[in-house]
Write an enzyme that holds these catalytic residues in place. Structure first.
Site, PDB file in Angstrom:
ATOM      1  N   HIS A 156       0.914  -1.163  -0.079  1.00  0.00           N
ATOM      2  CA  HIS A 156      -0.108  -0.011  -0.093  1.00  0.00           C
ATOM      3  C   HIS A 156       0.844   1.125   0.121  1.00  0.00           C
ATOM      4  O   HIS A 156       0.285   2.361  -0.297  1.00  0.00           O
ATOM      5  CB  HIS A 156      -1.000   0.024   1.204  1.00  0.00           C
ATOM      6  CG  HIS A 156      -2.049  -1.125   1.283  1.00  0.00           C
ATOM      7  ND1 HIS A 156      -3.274  -0.754   0.912  1.00  0.00           N
ATOM      8  CD2 HIS A 156      -2.143  -2.390   1.311  1.00  0.00           C
ATOM      9  CE1 HIS A 156      -4.192  -1.851   0.741  1.00  0.00           C
ATOM     10  NE2 HIS A 156      -3.317  -3.034   1.034  1.00  0.00           N
ATOM     11  N   ASP A 365       3.476   9.532  -1.049  1.00  0.00           N
ATOM     12  CA  ASP A 365       2.463   8.867  -0.301  1.00  0.00           C
ATOM     13  C   ASP A 365       2.190   7.908  -1.400  1.00  0.00           C
ATOM     14  O   ASP A 365       2.424   8.153  -2.434  1.00  0.00           O
ATOM     15  CB  ASP A 365       1.182  10.007  -0.417  1.00  0.00           C
ATOM     16  CG  ASP A 365       0.024   9.520   0.673  1.00  0.00           C
ATOM     17  OD1 ASP A 365       0.078   8.339   1.063  1.00  0.00           O
ATOM     18  OD2 ASP A 365      -0.486  10.506   1.118  1.00  0.00           O
TER      19      ASP A 365
HETATM   20  P1  ADQ Z   1      -3.077   6.500   4.592  1.00  0.00           P
HETATM   21  O1  ADQ Z   1      -1.585   7.018   5.031  1.00  0.00           O
HETATM   22  O2  ADQ Z   1      -3.880   6.596   5.965  1.00  0.00           O
HETATM   23  O3  ADQ Z   1      -3.081   5.263   3.665  1.00  0.00           O
HETATM   24  P2  ADQ Z   1      -4.830   7.895   2.724  1.00  0.00           P
HETATM   25  O4  ADQ Z   1      -4.933   6.933   1.479  1.00  0.00           O
HETATM   26  O5  ADQ Z   1      -5.137   9.075   2.661  1.00  0.00           O
HETATM   27  O6  ADQ Z   1      -3.641   7.605   3.605  1.00  0.00           O
HETATM   28  O7  ADQ Z   1      -6.081   7.347   3.536  1.00  0.00           O
HETATM   29  C1  ADQ Z   1      -6.500   8.017   4.677  1.00  0.00           C
HETATM   30  C2  ADQ Z   1      -8.106   7.768   5.028  1.00  0.00           C
HETATM   31  O8  ADQ Z   1      -8.509   8.263   6.234  1.00  0.00           O
HETATM   32  C3  ADQ Z   1      -9.047   8.279   4.025  1.00  0.00           C
HETATM   33  O9  ADQ Z   1      -9.843   7.374   3.421  1.00  0.00           O
HETATM   34  C4  ADQ Z   1      -9.732   9.507   4.663  1.00  0.00           C
HETATM   35  O10 ADQ Z   1     -11.045   9.568   4.397  1.00  0.00           O
HETATM   36  C5  ADQ Z   1      -9.451   8.884   6.121  1.00  0.00           C
HETATM   37  N1  ADQ Z   1      -9.393  10.314   6.983  1.00  0.00           N
HETATM   38  C6  ADQ Z   1      -8.632  11.191   6.924  1.00  0.00           C
HETATM   39  N2  ADQ Z   1      -8.807  12.020   7.825  1.00  0.00           N
HETATM   40  C7  ADQ Z   1      -9.970  11.679   8.563  1.00  0.00           C
HETATM   41  C8  ADQ Z   1     -10.651  12.407   9.609  1.00  0.00           C
HETATM   42  N3  ADQ Z   1     -10.369  13.595  10.295  1.00  0.00           N
HETATM   43  N4  ADQ Z   1     -11.763  11.532   9.777  1.00  0.00           N
HETATM   44  C9  ADQ Z   1     -11.917  10.374   9.519  1.00  0.00           C
HETATM   45  N5  ADQ Z   1     -11.468  10.063   8.504  1.00  0.00           N
HETATM   46  C10 ADQ Z   1     -10.391  10.576   7.867  1.00  0.00           C
HETATM   47  C11 ADQ Z   1      -2.197   4.167   3.518  1.00  0.00           C
HETATM   48  C12 ADQ Z   1      -1.118   4.797   2.664  1.00  0.00           C
HETATM   49  C13 ADQ Z   1      -1.790   5.413   1.488  1.00  0.00           C
HETATM   50  C14 ADQ Z   1      -2.729   4.662   0.682  1.00  0.00           C
HETATM   51  C15 ADQ Z   1      -3.561   3.930   1.497  1.00  0.00           C
HETATM   52  C16 ADQ Z   1      -4.636   2.782   0.926  1.00  0.00           C
HETATM   53  O11 ADQ Z   1      -0.069   5.757   3.317  1.00  0.00           O
HETATM   54  O12 ADQ Z   1      -0.726   6.031   0.519  1.00  0.00           O
HETATM   55  O13 ADQ Z   1      -3.459   5.360  -0.404  1.00  0.00           O
HETATM   56  O14 ADQ Z   1      -2.640   3.255   2.469  1.00  0.00           O
HETATM   57  O15 ADQ Z   1      -3.762   2.135   0.329  1.00  0.00           O
END
Ligand code: ADQ
Length: 456
Positions: A156, A365
């Site tokens: 991921h 990311d």
């Molecule tokens: P993350 O580093 O967690 O994931 P991301 O892909 O942006 O990064 O996912 C974050 C999730 O958390 C999103 O679905 C978002 O809606 C949710 N979120 C963020 N802020 C929030 C808040 N305040 N309240 C509730 N929900 C919130 C890791 C990798 C990424 C990759 C994903 C999936 O680092 O690069 O995209 O896995 O593979």
């Protein structure tokens, strides 16, 4: 779908709320649940509490196989090796990775345990699908116990360039662990290429074209499979009356600013929150005398709170927010609103609907799902996405305003450009972005990954 599938991931898709097991929210679980239900699948993972683990049980038609982790293992395997070594190393070493033998050894032990429990959960011809950086040794360990199954692996986060990966004292072992899989899938083309190079250099694998390796007489397929979201779910919620009303309320609460900027991230040093704040301060500087025109909301989800680097980051960000509000605020009005908490999905979507400009500016990311979620919620084709070139999503979302997040003045400039963009251009860009996010959802992602494994 002909084979049974066993997902092996750091965490189970359920957690114990004190009274019963509840399914954890999130796109991955939503995408895989129907697939696993259909094929009588299982999920191997940690339930989130240290100490003994319960025996296998069924939840919503999926067999759950909890893996126990002791307190020390949570410290050394999870916080130590996974989050102190691999996480920074795989994200461009934006902070220095730590290399400790007393973290490596538990990583090996814990991976062996996951492999053992996975081996007990599969039958001949099943597919074991291993997830993410916490379990990179599992494919090799599982193959050593069971060579009658198909093994897939999905990363991921980014696979780093060889110049960085080379630092890892255990680089050969990790490469050999991963090469135990039949298919290795990554978020981006860059990660596929980085892995192939590292596998040749440190594992002695041979490339056959760009998407296949030969190693120890076996063929290993490489796949680019960018993860995505359940777009229709976000669209439906964004359209609902409750969310629309809440979005209007939010705009009002934010002082009816002409331009609302939004950042939504896990509080992590890879997300570039501190630099983003500096860029926003630059924009306020250019607009002295026109206060209340801009509002910036940063929502940060607490993450890894007992790790010192995250505690430091939190206090740095809080200081920056305080400084900007002190410099540019007025009685009863602050340009930056900072929320340090997790939001309910509907509330989060109301923020997406309310925001004119979404700032997704990580330093590195794997994908970044927030960028895709924002686009999914812009039903009237308005809104501008500012996206870091270092997010995996930039390979797909090319109609965004692409920025180098390290270039503070450059990002300020793009923020200004976003506020001045002619409506027709903004709509055209958003339309292109929406096409991608609607075409490539998490269901297509799961289908593509599993189809590759099925055909072997
Ligand atoms: P993350 O580093 O967690 O994931 P991301 O892909 O942006 O990064 O996912 C974050 C999730 O958390 C999103 O679905 C978002 O809606 C949710 N979120 C963020 N802020 C929030 C808040 N305040 N309240 C509730 N929900 C919130 C890791 C990798 C990424 C990759 C994903 C999936 O680092 O690069 O995209 O896995 O593979």
């Amino acid at each position: 779908m002909k084979s049974r599938i066993v997902v092996v991931a750091n965490r189970l898709p359920v957690s114990w709320d004190g009274e019963r097991w509840v399914t954890s929210p999130g796109g991955l679980v939503r995408a895989l649940e129907p697939v696993l239900q259909k094929v009588n699948g299982s999920w191997v993972g940690w339930a989130g509490n240290s100490g003994d683990a319960p025996g296998p049980f069924e939840h919503d038609g999926i067999e759950q196989r909890p893996v126990p982790l002791s307190n020390d293992e949570v410290d050394d395997f999870y916080y130590g090796f996974c989050n102190g070594t691999l996480w920074p190393l795989y994200h461009d070493a934006v902070i220095s990775p730590e290399f400790h033998r007393h973290h490596w050894r538990p990583y090996r032990t814990v991976n062996q345990r996951y492999a053992q429990i996975a081996a007990e959960s599969v039958e001949p011809d099943d597919i074991a699908w291993v997830q993410d950086y916490q379990l990179q040794l599992v494919p090799g360990m599982l193959r050593a116990i069971r060579d009658d199954i198909t093994i897939g692996f999905y990363l991921h986060i980014p696979f780093p360039p060889i110049e960085l990966f080379a630092r890892l004292p255990w680089r050969r072992q990790l490469i050999e662990g991963l090469l135990g899989a039949d298919v290795l899938a990554f978020q981006t083309r860059a990660s596929v290429a980085n892995f192939a190079r590292a596998a040749r250099r440190f594992g002695g694998a041979e490339s056959v074209g760009r998407r296949e390796l030969k190693w120890q007489g076996r063929s290993i397929k490489l796949q680019r499979a960018p993860i995505a979201i359940d777009t229709a779910h976000f669209e439906t919620l964004a359209r609902s009356e409750g969310v629309q009303r809440r979005a209007r309320e939010l705009r009002h609460e934010l002082g009816d600013a002409t331009h609302i900027f939004l950042g939504v991230d896990r509080l992590d040093y890879t997300k570039g929150i501190d630099l983003r704040l500096k860029s926003f301060a630059g924009l306020l500087d250019q607009n002295v005398g026109l206060p209340r025109r801009y509002a910036f909301v940063q929502v940060a989800v607490p993450s890894r709170e007992n790790v010192p680097a995250y505690q430091e980051l939190r206090s740095d960000i809080e200081q920056s927010v305080g400084r900007i509000n002190g410099d540019y605020g007025e009685p009863g009005w602050s340009p930056v609103s900072y929320l340090y908490r997790s939001l309910e999905l509907e509330e989060l979507i109301a923020y997406y609907v309310a925001a004119d400009v979404m700032l997704v500016t990580p330093l590195r990311d794997g994908m970044n799902l927030v960028a895709k979620e924002y686009v999914a919620c812009r039903r009237n084709r308005s809104g501008v996405l500012v996206l870091s070139e270092f997010a995996g999503a930039a390979e797909q979302l090319r109609a965004a305003l692409i920025v180098n997040p390290h270039d503070v003045d450059g990002v300020t400039e793009v923020m200004r450009q976003a506020t001045e963009m002619p409506e027709a251009e903004a709509r055209a860009r958003m339309q292109r972005l929406r096409r991608t996010v609607r075409r490539e959802t998490v269901f297509e992602w799961a289908r593509d990954c599993l189809a590759m494994l099925e055909t072997l």
